[in-house]
Each structure stands twice: as C-alpha cells, then as structure tokens.
Write a protein that holds these residues in place. Structure first.
Motif, PDB file in Angstrom:
ATOM      1  N   MET A 234       0.851  -1.188   0.000  1.00  0.00           N
ATOM      2  CA  MET A 234       0.000   0.000   0.000  1.00  0.00           C
ATOM      3  C   MET A 234       0.888   1.240   0.000  1.00  0.00           C
ATOM      4  SD  MET A 234      -2.551   1.498   2.981  1.00  0.00           S
ATOM      5  CE  MET A 234      -3.759   0.230   2.819  1.00  0.00           C
ATOM      6  N   PRO A 235       0.830   2.057  -1.048  1.00  0.00           N
ATOM      7  CA  PRO A 235       1.597   3.296  -1.058  1.00  0.00           C
ATOM      8  C   PRO A 235       1.087   4.259   0.010  1.00  0.00           C
ATOM      9  CG  PRO A 235       0.927   2.693  -3.266  1.00  0.00           C
ATOM     10  CD  PRO A 235       0.192   1.788  -2.333  1.00  0.00           C
ATOM     11  N   VAL A 236       2.020   4.960   0.638  1.00  0.00           N
ATOM     12  CA  VAL A 236       1.698   5.991   1.612  1.00  0.00           C
ATOM     13  C   VAL A 236       2.493   7.234   1.234  1.00  0.00           C
ATOM     14  CG1 VAL A 236       1.775   6.695   4.033  1.00  0.00           C
ATOM     15  CG2 VAL A 236       1.255   4.312   3.454  1.00  0.00           C
ATOM     16  N   ILE A 237       1.786   8.343   1.101  1.00  0.00           N
ATOM     17  CA  ILE A 237       2.407   9.617   0.764  1.00  0.00           C
ATOM     18  C   ILE A 237       2.305  10.503   1.997  1.00  0.00           C
ATOM     19  CG2 ILE A 237       2.263  11.671  -0.693  1.00  0.00           C
ATOM     20  CD1 ILE A 237       0.797   9.779  -2.761  1.00  0.00           C
ATOM     21  N   LYS A 238       3.444  11.049   2.435  1.00  0.00           N
ATOM     22  CA  LYS A 238       3.449  11.955   3.585  1.00  0.00           C
ATOM     23  C   LYS A 238       4.039  13.283   3.141  1.00  0.00           C
ATOM     24  CE  LYS A 238       4.991  12.618   8.285  1.00  0.00           C
ATOM     25  NZ  LYS A 238       6.135  12.481   9.158  1.00  0.00           N
ATOM     26  N   ILE A 239       3.306  14.356   3.404  1.00  0.00           N
ATOM     27  CA  ILE A 239       3.732  15.698   3.002  1.00  0.00           C
ATOM     28  C   ILE A 239       3.570  16.638   4.189  1.00  0.00           C
ATOM     29  CG2 ILE A 239       3.298  17.650   1.466  1.00  0.00           C
ATOM     30  CD1 ILE A 239       2.051  15.585  -0.503  1.00  0.00           C
ATOM     31  N   ASP A 240       4.637  17.353   4.519  1.00  0.00           N
ATOM     32  CA  ASP A 240       4.588  18.398   5.540  1.00  0.00           C
ATOM     33  C   ASP A 240       4.609  19.751   4.849  1.00  0.00           C
ATOM     34  OD1 ASP A 240       4.640  16.686   7.795  1.00  0.00           O
ATOM     35  OD2 ASP A 240       6.814  16.535   7.689  1.00  0.00           O
TER      36      ASP A 240
ATOM     37  N   MET B 144      -8.714   3.941   0.250  1.00  0.00           N
ATOM     38  CA  MET B 144      -8.080   5.241   0.305  1.00  0.00           C
ATOM     39  C   MET B 144      -8.448   5.909   1.624  1.00  0.00           C
ATOM     40  SD  MET B 144      -8.314   8.821  -0.007  1.00  0.00           S
ATOM     41  CE  MET B 144      -9.961   9.130  -0.562  1.00  0.00           C
ATOM     42  N   ARG B 145      -7.423   6.380   2.337  1.00  0.00           N
ATOM     43  CA  ARG B 145      -7.625   7.149   3.571  1.00  0.00           C
ATOM     44  C   ARG B 145      -6.642   8.312   3.548  1.00  0.00           C
ATOM     45  NH1 ARG B 145      -9.889   6.706   8.837  1.00  0.00           N
ATOM     46  NH2 ARG B 145      -8.642   7.768  10.426  1.00  0.00           N
ATOM     47  N   HIS B 146      -7.166   9.511   3.759  1.00  0.00           N
ATOM     48  CA  HIS B 146      -6.350  10.718   3.765  1.00  0.00           C
ATOM     49  C   HIS B 146      -6.472  11.360   5.139  1.00  0.00           C
ATOM     50  CE1 HIS B 146      -5.404  14.812   1.608  1.00  0.00           C
ATOM     51  NE2 HIS B 146      -4.535  14.515   2.553  1.00  0.00           N
ATOM     52  N   GLU B 147      -5.365  11.313   5.884  1.00  0.00           N
ATOM     53  CA  GLU B 147      -5.338  11.903   7.221  1.00  0.00           C
ATOM     54  C   GLU B 147      -4.674  13.266   7.152  1.00  0.00           C
ATOM     55  OE1 GLU B 147      -5.047   8.650  10.517  1.00  0.00           O
ATOM     56  OE2 GLU B 147      -3.451   8.314   9.023  1.00  0.00           O
ATOM     57  N   HIS B 148      -5.218  14.202   7.930  1.00  0.00           N
ATOM     58  CA  HIS B 148      -4.746  15.587   7.961  1.00  0.00           C
ATOM     59  C   HIS B 148      -4.423  15.928   9.422  1.00  0.00           C
ATOM     60  CE1 HIS B 148      -6.877  16.233   4.007  1.00  0.00           C
ATOM     61  NE2 HIS B 148      -7.618  15.259   4.517  1.00  0.00           N
TER      62      HIS B 148
ATOM     63  N   THR C 109      -4.740   1.892  -1.815  1.00  0.00           N
ATOM     64  CA  THR C 109      -4.451   0.640  -2.504  1.00  0.00           C
ATOM     65  C   THR C 109      -5.064   0.744  -3.890  1.00  0.00           C
ATOM     66  OG1 THR C 109      -4.643  -0.548  -0.403  1.00  0.00           O
ATOM     67  CG2 THR C 109      -4.652  -1.875  -2.412  1.00  0.00           C
ATOM     68  N   SER C 110      -4.239   0.551  -4.892  1.00  0.00           N
ATOM     69  CA  SER C 110      -4.729   0.591  -6.267  1.00  0.00           C
ATOM     70  C   SER C 110      -5.511  -0.677  -6.578  1.00  0.00           C
ATOM     71  CB  SER C 110      -3.561   0.709  -7.243  1.00  0.00           C
ATOM     72  OG  SER C 110      -2.913   1.937  -7.061  1.00  0.00           O
ATOM     73  N   PRO C 111      -6.461  -0.571  -7.491  1.00  0.00           N
ATOM     74  CA  PRO C 111      -7.159  -1.780  -7.946  1.00  0.00           C
ATOM     75  C   PRO C 111      -6.273  -2.566  -8.915  1.00  0.00           C
ATOM     76  CG  PRO C 111      -7.910   0.112  -9.188  1.00  0.00           C
ATOM     77  CD  PRO C 111      -6.933   0.628  -8.146  1.00  0.00           C
ATOM     78  N   LEU C 112      -6.738  -3.662  -9.364  1.00  0.00           N
ATOM     79  CA  LEU C 112      -6.129  -4.457 -10.433  1.00  0.00           C
ATOM     80  C   LEU C 112      -4.843  -5.185 -10.043  1.00  0.00           C
ATOM     81  CD1 LEU C 112      -6.680  -1.948 -13.387  1.00  0.00           C
ATOM     82  CD2 LEU C 112      -8.196  -3.802 -12.645  1.00  0.00           C
TER      83      LEU C 112
ATOM     84  N   LEU D  14       2.092  -1.884 -10.491  1.00  0.00           N
ATOM     85  CA  LEU D  14       2.949  -1.386 -11.555  1.00  0.00           C
ATOM     86  C   LEU D  14       2.629   0.093 -11.837  1.00  0.00           C
ATOM     87  CD1 LEU D  14       5.131  -1.994 -13.671  1.00  0.00           C
ATOM     88  CD2 LEU D  14       3.300  -2.730 -15.209  1.00  0.00           C
ATOM     89  N   ALA D  15       1.335   0.430 -11.890  1.00  0.00           N
ATOM     90  CA  ALA D  15       0.929   1.825 -12.095  1.00  0.00           C
ATOM     91  C   ALA D  15       1.443   2.711 -10.973  1.00  0.00           C
ATOM     92  CB  ALA D  15      -0.594   1.917 -12.204  1.00  0.00           C
ATOM     93  N   ASP D  16       1.389   2.217  -9.717  1.00  0.00           N
ATOM     94  CA  ASP D  16       1.930   2.979  -8.579  1.00  0.00           C
ATOM     95  C   ASP D  16       3.392   3.311  -8.809  1.00  0.00           C
ATOM     96  OD1 ASP D  16      -0.477   2.826  -7.176  1.00  0.00           O
ATOM     97  OD2 ASP D  16       0.132   1.039  -6.060  1.00  0.00           O
TER      98      ASP D  16
END
Length: 159
Positions: A1-7, A91-95, A113-116, A122-124
């Motif tokens: 599961m990709p996780v993106i963290k941005i400050d 998909m969960r987006h925490e703020h 989590t992407s489908p397929l 691969l798309a991720d």
C-alpha cells in the motif's frame, strides 16, 4: 500500500488552516486543473464528521467519481477522509495540524491501494504515486497561499 506523507508549513492560525483544509470551495480552486466538481452529498462549505461528498474529475483523460466520508474529526488538530466509493481499492487521507511558534505544520498522510492487483502496483511504481504526490502538493500550496493572505481567505471562507 503506497503511503504519501507531506509536511507543509503555513504562517497562519491553526483554525484557519484546519477550516481551509476541509473546505469544499477551497478544494474546487486547488483542483481546477482536473475540472473537479462536487456533484453529490455536501457540495459547498466545510465538511463535518460523518458528511460525504462525491467528486467528479478528469484524471488521465478519464472522468472519474470518488465519494469520501469524513471518518474522524477533532477540531482543529486532525481529520480523516476515507473513500467509500471510487477507483481505488482503499483510500484514507489523514490531515494533522500542529502550531509551532507562529506557523502551523500541516501534515498529510495519504494511503491507498490501487485496484487491479499487480497492474495497480505497476501503475503505482511508474506514475500514480508521483501523480498523487503532485496533486496533494498543489492543493497544499493553494491552502498556504490563501491562509497567509486574509483577503484571499475571506473570498473562500468569510469571517
């Protein structure tokens, strides 16, 4: 599961940053490049706990819909939105919001989590994680710009 963290650091009151982050009207401004619209549920104003919004936007040349719910909210420190219907498998987006001196540290944690199956992974790797990171950074730049300018803020959220 990709996780993106941005400050993102913003010179504004925590309540202003918190409210802009859950504003549908601000989101429409920040996502103009995808022709995003709020088409169902709450379609303007501030999202509150338990409320839903369905977004329609064009990504990768394809019109898509995404319905999210505000699953958690503790003003002005935290809220989370979760997909209940859409293109992602999950998909969960925490703020998160924290005052540090005269600025607010706004932290986004976007997990999906992407489908397929293997094709989604691969798309991720090839483009999706970078695309989503850029989309979120652009949104945060707009939040910062508006939060730090009282006149622009008043056009989105009247005092």
């Amino acid at each position: 599961m990709p996780v993106i963290k941005i400050d993102t650091y913003i010179k504004a009151d925590i309540k202003i940053v918190f409210d802009l982050s859950r504003s549908i009207d601000l989101h429409l401004v920040s996502a103009a490049q995808t022709n995003e619209k709020a088409i169902a549920g709450k379609t303007s104003g501030l999202m509150e706990l338990g409320e839903t919004v369905t977004w329609q936007a064009k990504h990768f040349g394809v019109t898509q819909k995404l319905t999210v719910i505000i699953a958690d909210l503790q003003s002005p420190d935290y809220f989370a939105d979760e997909m209940i219907k859409g293109v992602f498998k999950t998909m969960r987006h925490e703020h998160f919001f924290k005052t540090i001196g005269k600025q607010v540290k706004m932290t986004d944690v976007f997990a999906y989590t992407s489908p397929l199956g293997i094709l989604g992974k691969l798309a991720d790797a090839l483009f999706l994680k970078n695309y989503m990171s850029s989309f979120l950074k652009k949104r945060n730049e707009i939040i910062k710009e508006i939060a730090e300018d009282l006149e622009k803020y008043k056009k989105i959220l009247p005092l």
